[in-house]
Write an enzyme that holds these catalytic residues in place. Structure first.
Site, PDB file in Angstrom:
ATOM      1  N   PRO A   2       0.880  -1.208   0.029  1.00  0.00           N
ATOM      2  CA  PRO A   2       0.118   0.059   0.101  1.00  0.00           C
ATOM      3  C   PRO A   2       0.885   1.407  -0.101  1.00  0.00           C
ATOM      4  CG  PRO A   2      -0.751  -1.496   1.885  1.00  0.00           C
ATOM      5  CD  PRO A   2       0.564  -2.075   1.105  1.00  0.00           C
ATOM      6  N   GLU A   3       0.696   2.243  -0.794  1.00  0.00           N
ATOM      7  CA  GLU A   3       1.246   3.320  -1.042  1.00  0.00           C
ATOM      8  C   GLU A   3       0.338   4.500  -0.572  1.00  0.00           C
ATOM      9  OE1 GLU A   3       4.529   3.953  -3.321  1.00  0.00           O
ATOM     10  OE2 GLU A   3       4.455   2.026  -4.585  1.00  0.00           O
TER      11      GLU A   3
END
Ligand SMILES: [Zn+2]
Length: 287
Positions: A2-3
């Site tokens: 997840p960014e």
């Protein structure tokens, strides 16, 4: 992994059911995350009210009267809002239950995520050691062309590596670094110090716009946060270079190239993003 856009999408997705809610229980099924989850939270959290749901870098912050819960999704974590009676599935490690009949559930197969507590007696959560040294948020005015130009001076590192350095700006992960460099027509291996002020202005603008586009797209799948089997609202974006090796460049039809740079997959168009060689040291000396 997840960014920043996924984390911001998650924050927006959980907020409506979590903000201003009273915590009724904190359940630790497996506390062996990146750092062990403090067991006293099972007693500390019930009765507290979530006063706000914020984000700093890739941390989601649940602020209460007694302190802040910092949640990081690590490599494989996701947070979902579910009815309290939702059946527990594999890798559902932590639940935070609320008086409104919903719970916030952390599922994390690889357990690189974290759930940490910052007590109010230790001062503002910004002082927490994991947050104190974070660089500016990319979507704030603190991250601007002048700031970024200054950060590139005397830096021999490749510009893409500098963009991804969380001491320079947080949240410009690999996908966003690749895309913003393409949009700015800058070769990822360009020595950072060779960038002009104009190029820095353009790159900063494009980092912001690619992140905003990603957050927007993530927002379109927010309903998934309320479905027990829902995948997190990770965005699927129209990527111009990332993952496009061998495909024709959308601008000039030259095949997109892929190299490894600082151990990260790096994509570019050699025509649109010409490589500028640094001057050899001897040539610099003779001037
Ligand atoms: Zn091209």
């Amino acid at each position: 992994m997840p960014e920043l856009p996924e984390v911001e999408t998650t924050r927006k997705g959980i907020q409506p059911k979590v903000d201003q809610q009273t915590i009724t229980a904190f359940v630790i099924r497996d506390g062996r995350l990146r750092w062990p989850v403090e067991t006293h939270l099972q007693n500390t959290l019930p009765g507290l009210v979530v006063l706000s749901v914020q984000r700093r870098g890739k941390y989601i912050l649940l602020n209460t009267q007694k302190g802040t819960l910092l949640i990081h999704l690590g490599m494989s974590g996701n947070l979902r809002v579910l009815p309290t009676d939702t059946e527990v599935q594999k890798h559902d490690h932590i639940d935070i239950e609320f008086a409104n009949g919903y719970l916030l559930r952390l599922n994390d197969p690889r357990r690189f995520g974290s759930v940490l507590w910052h007590d109010v007696s230790l001062g503002p959560v910004e002082n927490h050691k994991l947050l104190a040294k974070l660089a500016p948020e990319p979507l704030t005015d603190d991250f601007n062309g002048a700031y970024f130009y200054e950060k590139t001076r005397n830096r021999k590192v490749a510009i893409k590596t500098l963009v991804m350095n969380s001491h320079v700006v947080v949240g410009a992960g690999n996908i966003y670094a690749n895309e913003s460099l393409f949009m700015s027509r800058i070769h990822p291996q360009t020595q950072a110090s060779l960038l002009t002020q104009k190029q820095c202005d353009l790159l900063v603008e494009n980092i912001k716009s690619v992140l905003i586009a990603a957050i927007k797209q993530g927002g379109t799948t927010l309903k998934d946060f309320l479905s027990p089997d829902g995948k997190p609202g990770y965005f699927v974006q129209q990527l111009k270079v990332y993952g496009q090796a061998g495909q024709p460049c959308q601008t000039c039809s030259t095949p997109i190239e892929r190299i490894m740079l600082n151990q990260r997959a790096t994509y570019f168009c050699s025509q649109c993003q010409p490589f500028i060689k640094p001057k050899p040291p001897s040539a610099q000396k003779s001037r």
